[in-house]
Motif scaffolding. Structure first.
Motif, PDB file in Angstrom:
ATOM      1  N   GLN A  42       3.283  44.308   3.962  1.00 30.54           N
ATOM      2  CA  GLN A  42       3.114  43.626   5.254  1.00 30.54           C
ATOM      3  C   GLN A  42       4.375  42.863   5.662  1.00 30.54           C
ATOM      4  OE1 GLN A  42       0.640  44.359   7.000  1.00 30.54           O
ATOM      5  NE2 GLN A  42      -0.889  45.074   5.568  1.00 30.54           N
ATOM      6  N   GLN A  94      -6.739  47.768   8.147  1.00 29.63           N
ATOM      7  CA  GLN A  94      -5.645  48.494   7.499  1.00 29.63           C
ATOM      8  C   GLN A  94      -5.688  49.978   7.876  1.00 29.63           C
ATOM      9  OE1 GLN A  94      -3.427  46.775   5.788  1.00 29.63           O
ATOM     10  NE2 GLN A  94      -2.176  48.570   5.413  1.00 29.63           N
ATOM     11  N   ASP A 102       1.006  53.018   3.909  1.00 31.33           N
ATOM     12  CA  ASP A 102      -0.133  52.117   3.736  1.00 31.33           C
ATOM     13  C   ASP A 102      -1.303  52.751   2.994  1.00 31.33           C
ATOM     14  OD1 ASP A 102       1.223  50.149   5.102  1.00 31.33           O
ATOM     15  OD2 ASP A 102       0.382  50.708   7.046  1.00 31.33           O
ATOM     16  N   LYS A 154      -2.297  39.598   9.148  1.00 29.55           N
ATOM     17  CA  LYS A 154      -1.589  39.761   7.869  1.00 29.55           C
ATOM     18  C   LYS A 154      -1.679  38.483   7.040  1.00 29.55           C
ATOM     19  CE  LYS A 154       1.834  43.157   9.421  1.00 29.55           C
ATOM     20  NZ  LYS A 154       3.275  43.417   9.580  1.00 29.55           N
TER      21      LYS A 154
END
Length: 195
Positions: A42, A94, A102, A154
């Motif tokens: 992040q 996410q 990711d 985040k």
């Protein structure tokens, strides 16, 4: 016969507590690893200061040694149910912004979510053993977070993972306390004892 039943329940409680301590230790280790990965993916500093996050249960407790076994179990269960919902929200967010890089983070989040769910179930088993079924989950969901920008989400995720790591430590401590036999007695204390 009652003594045998009591002894069997005591052994089962000790077994559940020691398995729970191992689960909490493994969960903490995985959450700490996830925290590092999360911060890196992040673009956050892992030591960044994060304000208290709405809906995230705080592991610290003022009068920990004054709590009964039942209070410990109920607080732990409420916390892990909240973390289950919070992690599910994080995973959903996410996956919305999922990129190739990711994918590993999403898998790690999903794995920790499974551990949190398993630990909540484990706590429910301990409550059932004490003839006190777990409370209903109705109304147990944390409030829907306000609409946050990407950076705030985040930071919220960082706060959730940090507090979850602290809860894993507290849970192991709570379970060690529950597993202790009472002093001056041949049987373990009832989790429903009041102070």
């Amino acid at each position: 016969m009652a003594a045998a039943d009591s002894s069997s329940a005591t052994l089962r409680r000790c077994d559940l507590c020691s398995r729970g301590i191992r689960l909490a230790g493994k969960m903490r280790s995985d959450v700490v690893d996830l925290l590092d990965t999360y911060a890196e993916q992040q673009g956050l500093d892992a030591s960044a200061s994060v304000a208290a996050v709405e809906g995230v249960p705080v592991a610290a407790v003022e009068h920990w040694d004054e709590q009964t076994g039942t209070q410990r179990l109920l607080e732990n269960l409420a916390a892990y149910r909240a973390f289950r919902a919070l992690l599910a929200q994080m995973l959903e967010e996410q996956q919305e912004q999922l990129g190739e890089a990711d994918a590993a983070l999403s898998r790690a989040l999903a794995a920790v979510l499974l551990q949190v769910s398993a630990f909540a179930y484990h706590l429910e088993e301990l409550l059932r053993l004490e003839s006190r079924g777990p409370p209903s989950e109705e109304g147990a969901r944390p409030p829907q977070p306000p609409h946050l920008g990407l950076f705030e989400r985040k930071l919220r995720g960082l706060g959730v993972l940090r507090e979850l790591a602290q809860w894993a430590i507290r849970s192991a401590r709570d379970l060690r306390q529950l597993a202790k036999p009472s002093l001056g007695s041949s049987s373990a204390p009832s989790l429903a004892e009041s102070p």
